[in-house]
Design an enzyme around this catalytic site. Structure first.
Site, PDB file in Angstrom:
ATOM      1  N   LYS A  38       0.845  -1.204   0.000  1.00  0.00           N
ATOM      2  CA  LYS A  38       0.000   0.000   0.000  1.00  0.00           C
ATOM      3  C   LYS A  38       0.878   1.250   0.000  1.00  0.00           C
ATOM      4  O   LYS A  38       2.086   1.161   0.261  1.00  0.00           O
ATOM      5  CB  LYS A  38      -0.890  -0.021   1.244  1.00  0.00           C
ATOM      6  CG  LYS A  38      -0.107   0.037   2.554  1.00  0.00           C
ATOM      7  CD  LYS A  38      -1.009  -0.209   3.752  1.00  0.00           C
ATOM      8  CE  LYS A  38      -0.219  -0.157   5.054  1.00  0.00           C
ATOM      9  NZ  LYS A  38      -1.028  -0.580   6.213  1.00  0.00           N
ATOM     10  N   TYR A 268      15.291  30.808   6.521  1.00  0.00           N
ATOM     11  CA  TYR A 268      14.072  31.429   7.068  1.00  0.00           C
ATOM     12  C   TYR A 268      14.166  31.627   8.578  1.00  0.00           C
ATOM     13  O   TYR A 268      14.552  30.711   9.312  1.00  0.00           O
ATOM     14  CB  TYR A 268      12.849  30.558   6.778  1.00  0.00           C
ATOM     15  CG  TYR A 268      12.341  30.671   5.371  1.00  0.00           C
ATOM     16  CD1 TYR A 268      11.867  31.884   4.873  1.00  0.00           C
ATOM     17  CD2 TYR A 268      12.331  29.561   4.532  1.00  0.00           C
ATOM     18  CE1 TYR A 268      11.391  31.984   3.572  1.00  0.00           C
ATOM     19  CE2 TYR A 268      11.855  29.645   3.230  1.00  0.00           C
ATOM     20  CZ  TYR A 268      11.390  30.868   2.762  1.00  0.00           C
ATOM     21  OH  TYR A 268      10.921  30.959   1.486  1.00  0.00           O
TER      22      TYR A 268
HETATM   23  C1  LIG Z   1      -0.261  -1.534   6.905  1.00  0.00           C
HETATM   24  C2  LIG Z   1      -0.897  -2.793   7.344  1.00  0.00           C
HETATM   25  C3  LIG Z   1      -0.127  -3.950   7.521  1.00  0.00           C
HETATM   26  C4  LIG Z   1       1.377  -3.970   7.432  1.00  0.00           C
HETATM   27  O1  LIG Z   1       1.935  -3.494   8.629  1.00  0.00           O
HETATM   28  P1  LIG Z   1       3.513  -3.445   8.884  1.00  0.00           P
HETATM   29  O2  LIG Z   1       3.641  -3.017  10.284  1.00  0.00           O
HETATM   30  O3  LIG Z   1       4.056  -2.462   7.914  1.00  0.00           O
HETATM   31  O4  LIG Z   1       4.037  -4.807   8.637  1.00  0.00           O
HETATM   32  C5  LIG Z   1      -0.804  -5.120   7.807  1.00  0.00           C
HETATM   33  N1  LIG Z   1      -2.149  -5.135   7.937  1.00  0.00           N
HETATM   34  C6  LIG Z   1      -2.906  -4.035   7.811  1.00  0.00           C
HETATM   35  C7  LIG Z   1      -4.378  -4.128   7.976  1.00  0.00           C
HETATM   36  C8  LIG Z   1      -2.296  -2.824   7.518  1.00  0.00           C
HETATM   37  O5  LIG Z   1      -3.057  -1.731   7.403  1.00  0.00           O
END
Ligand SMILES: *Cc1c(COP(=O)(O)O)cnc(C)c1O
Length: 376
Positions: A38, A268
């Protein structure tokens, strides 16, 4: 050899594949690995990363939105794609056309998806998410009510039951054990009613990395570990059973460099005043590239193999650093914002600590205008 961008990340395919292989061998053959890609694979480039993972044997990918799933399909990714956090009524149109698998977060959505499938005369697989104690997505309904709803959703295939931990890295908290037990109990109760889905999953990176085997069931969903990070555990954690290495290095080109006298104010707000005659370099990355403004006057970068401080405010497009001790740094040189030069490293966890955030936020925060370069 430098690719010649003002700011770019280099993602090592070999590292991604090695991290995946490490997860694979940690969990063994009986456990499926759904690779979480994702948010553009946490900033690493979802298409390239997924291709690399597919070549390394990955069969399942998990994304947050249907659009992310569609992007992978259009790029030719053939494995299963689980859509974990979209609004069912927005994402359902893409499910059949692109062969995506939806995570359903409520029984109301389940009934609605069933009606949609009936209407189209199609059969859709889904994974049902239950709230085992995180208090975010997932149904809180009892096993009996869940079983009835699954039973009446005749146009859907109950393929997975899943949940998510709130405090997996915190061994001082009982929350993970409580969630784990609640999830197991639900699996048992649904099974007793004749509903045992093919996949049961609740573990992301941390329960894999710290060997919480009772939470693996027969699928795990690692994200962060694939990119080479494991959050440090709090409390009395067992030792890790997983070793991974960061797959991404973030670099920027020096746009300009000059000598300034003692007393010169930098950037800045005049947030930094030169304590002596100094040589400064202005590098082509700022907060609009994802370099946190909170690193102003606090962060460091690696220049000519040395850790050097960020001077003054991180600006939108550029950041000033101290190169007094780095005579080889000239306009056109590159510096490392994240990654290693020789033995000197800055990783996302270190940067996160200074910026008051988490490594996930640092990686996902690297903006689209930073070029992604995928190397062997
Ligand atoms: C993002 C996510 C993961 C992965 O988590 P990590 O800590 O990056 O391994 C797994 N399950 C869900 C539902 C997530 O949203």
């Amino acid at each position: 050899m430098e690719p010649g961008f003002r700011s770019w990340v280099e993602v090592s395919r070999r590292r991604v594949a090695a991290n995946y292989a490490a997860v694979r061998s940690a969990v063994g053959d009986q456990v499926e690995v759904a690779c979480v890609v994702k948010a553009d694979a946490y900033g690493h480039g979802a298409v390239e990363v997924s291709r690399t993972l597919a070549e390394a044997g990955a069969r399942w990918f998990a994304v947050s939105t249907a659009e992310e799933g569609v992007e992978l399909r259009r790029a030719g990714i053939e494995g299963r794609i689980l859509v974990m956090a979209d609004y069912a009524r927005l994402s359902r149109e893409a499910l059949e056309e692109y062969g995506l698998t939806l995570v359903v977060h409520s029984l109301e959505d389940l009934r609605e998806l069933d009606a949609f499938a009936a209407n189209r005369d199609i059969r859709l697989p889904y994974h049902l998410k239950v709230d085992s104690g995180m208090g975010r997505l997932g149904t809180l309904a009892s096993a009996a009510v869940i079983a009835d709803t699954i039973q009446s959703a005749a146009n859907l295939e109950f393929e997975g039951l899943m949940s998510h931990f709130a405090s997996a890295s915190d061994y001082a908290s009982a929350q993970t054990a409580l969630q784990s037990r609640a999830f197991e109990a639900l699996c048992r109760e649904l099974c007793a009613r004749g509903f045992l889905p093919r996949f049961r999953h609740i573990a992301s990176t941390n329960p894999v990395a710290y060997g919480r085997r009772d939470a693996w069931h027969n699928m795990v969903r690692p994200g962060l570990a694939l990119y080479g990070y494991i959050s440090p555990a709090r409390g009395d954690a067992p030792s890790r059973i997983l070793e991974v290495e960061p797959a991404l290095a973030w670099k920027a080109t020096v746009i300009s460099a000059k000598d300034v006298p003692a007393g010169a104010r930098i950037g800045y707000g005049g947030m930094y005043t030169a304590t002596r005659p100094m040589r400064i370099a202005v590098v082509g990355a700022g907060y609009a590239d994802g370099l946190s403004h909170r690193l102003s006057n606090r962060g460091q970068v690696v220049a000519a193999g040395k850790l050097v401080p960020i001077l003054g405010a991180v600006s939108m497009d550029v950041t000033t650093i101290d190169v007094t001790e780095c005579p080889s740094i000239v306009p056109g040189s590159s510096v490392t914002l994240l990654g290693a030069e020789g033995a000197v490293t800055i990783d996302a966890q270190q940067m996160a600590r200074i910026a008051g955030t988490i490594s996930y936020d640092i990686l996902c925060g690297i903006r689209a205008r930073v070029q992604r370069v995928h190397i062997a």
